[in-house]
Scaffold this motif. Sequence first.
Motif, PDB file in Angstrom:
ATOM      1  N   GLN A 145       0.815  -1.221   0.000  1.00 42.70           N
ATOM      2  CA  GLN A 145       0.000   0.000   0.000  1.00 42.70           C
ATOM      3  C   GLN A 145       0.847   1.270   0.000  1.00 42.70           C
ATOM      4  OE1 GLN A 145      -2.771  -0.246   3.281  1.00 42.70           O
ATOM      5  NE2 GLN A 145      -3.747  -2.095   2.503  1.00 42.70           N
ATOM      6  N   THR A 146       1.870   1.292   0.841  1.00 41.26           N
ATOM      7  CA  THR A 146       2.633   2.529   1.002  1.00 41.26           C
ATOM      8  C   THR A 146       3.642   2.750  -0.119  1.00 41.26           C
ATOM      9  OG1 THR A 146       2.406   2.286   3.399  1.00 41.26           O
ATOM     10  CG2 THR A 146       4.037   3.874   2.625  1.00 41.26           C
ATOM     11  N   LEU A 147       4.220   1.662  -0.647  1.00 39.08           N
ATOM     12  CA  LEU A 147       5.290   1.792  -1.641  1.00 39.08           C
ATOM     13  C   LEU A 147       4.872   1.373  -3.049  1.00 39.08           C
ATOM     14  CD1 LEU A 147       8.222   0.493   0.576  1.00 39.08           C
ATOM     15  CD2 LEU A 147       8.053   2.789  -0.386  1.00 39.08           C
ATOM     16  N   LEU A 148       4.423   0.141  -3.223  1.00 38.16           N
ATOM     17  CA  LEU A 148       4.231  -0.383  -4.573  1.00 38.16           C
ATOM     18  C   LEU A 148       3.019   0.211  -5.284  1.00 38.16           C
ATOM     19  CD1 LEU A 148       5.176  -4.145  -4.108  1.00 38.16           C
ATOM     20  CD2 LEU A 148       6.536  -2.299  -5.117  1.00 38.16           C
ATOM     21  N   THR A 149       1.956   0.517  -4.528  1.00 37.37           N
ATOM     22  CA  THR A 149       0.779   1.117  -5.184  1.00 37.37           C
ATOM     23  C   THR A 149       1.133   2.438  -5.856  1.00 37.37           C
ATOM     24  OG1 THR A 149      -0.819   0.001  -3.765  1.00 37.37           O
ATOM     25  CG2 THR A 149      -1.548   2.026  -4.834  1.00 37.37           C
ATOM     26  N   PRO A 150       1.739   3.401  -5.159  1.00 39.80           N
ATOM     27  CA  PRO A 150       2.127   4.638  -5.859  1.00 39.80           C
ATOM     28  C   PRO A 150       3.281   4.424  -6.840  1.00 39.80           C
ATOM     29  CG  PRO A 150       2.845   4.703  -3.568  1.00 39.80           C
ATOM     30  CD  PRO A 150       1.954   3.520  -3.704  1.00 39.80           C
ATOM     31  N   TYR A 151       4.167   3.482  -6.553  1.00 39.02           N
ATOM     32  CA  TYR A 151       5.272   3.200  -7.474  1.00 39.02           C
ATOM     33  C   TYR A 151       4.730   2.751  -8.827  1.00 39.02           C
ATOM     34  CZ  TYR A 151       9.206   0.667  -9.567  1.00 39.02           C
ATOM     35  OH  TYR A 151      10.174   0.202 -10.439  1.00 39.02           O
ATOM     36  N   ASN A 152       3.743   1.851  -8.797  1.00 42.64           N
ATOM     37  CA  ASN A 152       3.192   1.320 -10.045  1.00 42.64           C
ATOM     38  C   ASN A 152       2.302   2.330 -10.763  1.00 42.64           C
ATOM     39  OD1 ASN A 152       4.448  -1.232  -9.888  1.00 42.64           O
ATOM     40  ND2 ASN A 152       2.865  -1.988  -8.495  1.00 42.64           N
ATOM     41  N   SER A 153       1.527   3.113  -9.998  1.00 45.34           N
ATOM     42  CA  SER A 153       0.604   4.063 -10.622  1.00 45.34           C
ATOM     43  C   SER A 153       1.287   5.370 -11.013  1.00 45.34           C
ATOM     44  CB  SER A 153      -0.560   4.374  -9.675  1.00 45.34           C
ATOM     45  OG  SER A 153      -0.119   5.151  -8.570  1.00 45.34           O
ATOM     46  N   GLN A 154       2.377   5.711 -10.315  1.00 43.29           N
ATOM     47  CA  GLN A 154       3.054   7.009 -10.463  1.00 43.29           C
ATOM     48  C   GLN A 154       2.070   8.171 -10.294  1.00 43.29           C
ATOM     49  OE1 GLN A 154       6.247   7.431 -13.417  1.00 43.29           O
ATOM     50  NE2 GLN A 154       5.814   5.344 -14.079  1.00 43.29           N
ATOM     51  N   ASN A 155       1.087   7.935  -9.446  1.00 41.03           N
ATOM     52  CA  ASN A 155       0.037   8.920  -9.197  1.00 41.03           C
ATOM     53  C   ASN A 155       0.219   9.476  -7.798  1.00 41.03           C
ATOM     54  OD1 ASN A 155      -2.322  10.350  -8.739  1.00 41.03           O
ATOM     55  ND2 ASN A 155      -3.650   8.827  -9.704  1.00 41.03           N
TER      56      ASN A 155
END
Length: 376
Positions: free
Chosen positions: A256-266
């Motif tokens: 949730q904290t790292l990979l979600t924004p890493y993958n979305s770049q949002n």
Amino acid sequence: MLTNRFILSFLFFSLLTLTSCKKEKNSDTNYSYQISKVKSSFIANNKYIFGQHKASTIKLKNSISSFNSQPIITFFNFSKTNWVSSYGYFNQSKPIFYMNFNNSPLPPNLDQIDISKMNIEYVDYSSSNPSAGIINNPVQYPVLSYQEIINLHQIGSPENLTLGYHVLEFLLWGEDLNASGPGARSNIDFSTSDVIKNRRRTFLVSTTQFLYSQVVTDNSWEKQIEDEILLMDGKEFIKKTFNGMIEFIEQDFADQTLLTPYNSQNINDELSKFSDNTINDLKNKNLAIKYFIYGNDSIEVQNDYALADLLEEVDHNKSTILLSEINNCTNIINSIQGDFDAALTNGEREKLKQISDSLYRISAILKEYLSDLNIN
């Protein structure tokens, strides 16, 4: 003669069976004494973190009460500082919320405390809609009382939030329109000059009161948890604590904290996007892992046998690798240049993936220790 030989054989195999059973039983409790000492260290550590979380949340409530009385920039800035402190200690305590306690369900519900992805226009104005939100709609929402704020939480959508740390964060910092900095809300948004600004202060106070009630006043569960831990046998204690930490590492921290924004770049997937506090969030979540394993040096009176000592006894090589991976997370987090939202798209981006990879290696080692300790 045959009878005597049969009797001797029977006695030999009976003794062998009893010895095997005894060894198997002992293998379950080889570390029972050490685990009892780990329990003491674990309880002391969490008592300290809960105490710090309470104290910082009291400061947050008091500063917002002062700001409500006098909406000046000094009290506004105090409120921001105390929000950062309270949320930091909350992240340090977060793993215990993933433990599956039998008789002591933990309040608060994380959906009421720690959802970061929110529809800001459900609460207040945005740059694209200056009249949006409950605050700006006194006709439909004439009362912004404590109970009404609770009743309005997640009505119509899981992202329609009125409660939790990130609602407070949005109210204090405002919409994040800066790719390399926090929101720029001013204390003037809360001045006593008109009805809407007064409503904004009322909303701020009401949602803060709910957080305070969960963290500070509704805290009997802490003693229930301590009692339950003390009654657990060693295997149950290790199973619950390890599985809770593994879930925290994989689900909360890495995914949730790292990979979600890493993958979305949002940047809207960033944990603390309004305040740009996410790098501190990473540090505090990493501290949660370190305190779980190595204890907390800030505790004046603490048992001298932490989980790390048990892991060292069980498997020295794994213990060395585990420490290396935790230090690797620390070093990478400390090396990130700039804010988290900038790191999503610039040259620091791969560091976020490196941290998550290291976290999954930590999780894998903890799973191996469960097997080593004969815990399923």
